[in-house]
Design an enzyme around this catalytic site. Sequence first.
Site, PDB file in Angstrom:
ATOM      1  N   HIS A  76       0.819  -1.220   0.000  1.00  0.00           N
ATOM      2  CA  HIS A  76       0.000   0.000   0.000  1.00  0.00           C
ATOM      3  C   HIS A  76       0.855   1.273   0.000  1.00  0.00           C
ATOM      4  CE1 HIS A  76       0.132   0.077   4.552  1.00  0.00           C
ATOM      5  NE2 HIS A  76       0.000   1.370   4.354  1.00  0.00           N
ATOM      6  N   ASP A 122       0.157  -7.548   1.594  1.00  0.00           N
ATOM      7  CA  ASP A 122       0.568  -6.137   1.640  1.00  0.00           C
ATOM      8  C   ASP A 122       2.098  -6.075   1.683  1.00  0.00           C
ATOM      9  OD1 ASP A 122       0.559  -3.400   1.775  1.00  0.00           O
ATOM     10  OD2 ASP A 122      -0.154  -3.277   3.846  1.00  0.00           O
ATOM     11  N   GLN A 211       0.405   5.884  11.693  1.00  0.00           N
ATOM     12  CA  GLN A 211       0.461   6.445  10.345  1.00  0.00           C
ATOM     13  C   GLN A 211       1.877   6.963  10.041  1.00  0.00           C
ATOM     14  OE1 GLN A 211      -2.412   6.906  12.021  1.00  0.00           O
ATOM     15  NE2 GLN A 211      -3.907   6.101  10.572  1.00  0.00           N
ATOM     16  N   GLY A 212       2.392   6.570   8.873  1.00  0.00           N
ATOM     17  CA  GLY A 212       3.747   6.972   8.481  1.00  0.00           C
ATOM     18  C   GLY A 212       4.778   5.885   8.747  1.00  0.00           C
ATOM     19  N   ASP A 213       4.439   4.936   9.622  1.00  0.00           N
ATOM     20  CA  ASP A 213       5.341   3.813   9.902  1.00  0.00           C
ATOM     21  C   ASP A 213       5.120   2.659   8.930  1.00  0.00           C
ATOM     22  OD1 ASP A 213       6.612   4.955  12.183  1.00  0.00           O
ATOM     23  OD2 ASP A 213       4.910   4.380  13.440  1.00  0.00           O
ATOM     24  N   SER A 214       4.032   2.680   8.201  1.00  0.00           N
ATOM     25  CA  SER A 214       3.702   1.613   7.259  1.00  0.00           C
ATOM     26  C   SER A 214       4.867   1.294   6.337  1.00  0.00           C
ATOM     27  CB  SER A 214       2.533   2.046   6.370  1.00  0.00           C
ATOM     28  OG  SER A 214       1.334   1.669   6.955  1.00  0.00           O
TER      29      SER A 214
HETATM   30  C1  4AZ Z   1      -0.893   3.487   8.852  1.00  0.00           C
HETATM   31  O1  4AZ Z   1      -1.909   4.051   8.500  1.00  0.00           O
HETATM   32  C2  4AZ Z   1      -0.939   2.639  10.066  1.00  0.00           C
HETATM   33  N1  4AZ Z   1      -1.387   0.872  14.673  1.00  0.00           N
HETATM   34  C3  4AZ Z   1       0.179   1.924  10.433  1.00  0.00           C
HETATM   35  C4  4AZ Z   1       0.149   1.130  11.559  1.00  0.00           C
HETATM   36  C5  4AZ Z   1      -0.987   1.055  12.303  1.00  0.00           C
HETATM   37  C6  4AZ Z   1      -2.116   1.760  11.961  1.00  0.00           C
HETATM   38  C7  4AZ Z   1      -2.089   2.552  10.828  1.00  0.00           C
HETATM   39  C8  4AZ Z   1      -0.993   0.179  13.516  1.00  0.00           C
HETATM   40  O2  4AZ Z   1       0.151   3.621   8.229  1.00  0.00           O
END
Ligand code: 4AZ
Length: 257
Positions: A76, A122, A211-214
């Site tokens: 993603h 993913d 968010q941003g760690d994905s």
């Molecule tokens: C994100 O949106 C996201 N708490 C990454 C990790 C988590 C939630 C959202 C897990 O990138």
Amino acid sequence: MGVTSRFARLLLAAVVAATGAVAAGVAQAGAEERIVGGSLANIEDYGYTVYLSTQDGFQYCGGTLVSQDKVVTAAHCSAGKAASEILVVGGREDKDSVEGTVSPVRGIWVHPGFTDIRSGADISVLTLATPMPYDTAPLATPDDTPLYRPGVVGVILGWGRTAADGAVSPQLRRASVPLVADTSCQQAYPSFLPASMVCAGLPQGGIDTCQGDSGGPLTVSGVLVGVTSWGEGCAEPNRPGVYTRVAAYADELAAQI
Ligand code: 4AZ
């Protein structure tokens, strides 16, 4: 009431006030500390941790260097993008610095089974135009089942938000989280797929990716076992982070790397 009992009441009040102050202090410290719930990390200790940015320098995902010119990230983070839209930054702890290496992307492989984050697959591999001279992380394979045992402690890394509704971090942060049993993750999320995902977090919450760690790493003993993928909110009780189960994609990843 005698002197003694009045003193006792005062003492009780003081203790209650102090306890309240301590509790408030703890809550406040927790709010400030949230990667969510982590601490600053040195890039030298986690050389495999990279981030993805747009051409204008906006960091939007993480990644893991698995060979000098291959980065594993989340599908993603790369699906539907042209290679020319993504820059990979390695060897840089502070996003506001110019240290490290910035590489254009020469190729994007997105797992062919990827549709959306809640359906698995993913995972993606980027080929770098500029090889990076940093440590690489080995990928988990099906032989690594011990690394996925519930309670085993993993390391999460990234430049993402430090609170669910907060700002992203200018600096690399890390935290430790125990892996969660598939059965309890299934209870948290009906859409959890144990064959392609693994969860990590504390029952009480407080420590998580956000968010941003994905796309960034979940490692156990330095081995890449997960790719940050999704979750409901960040660091909430009984809502663990969900990671792509790297071992499930060992063959397909090996073919790309
Ligand atoms: C994100 O949106 C996201 N708490 C990454 C990790 C988590 C939630 C959202 C897990 O990138």
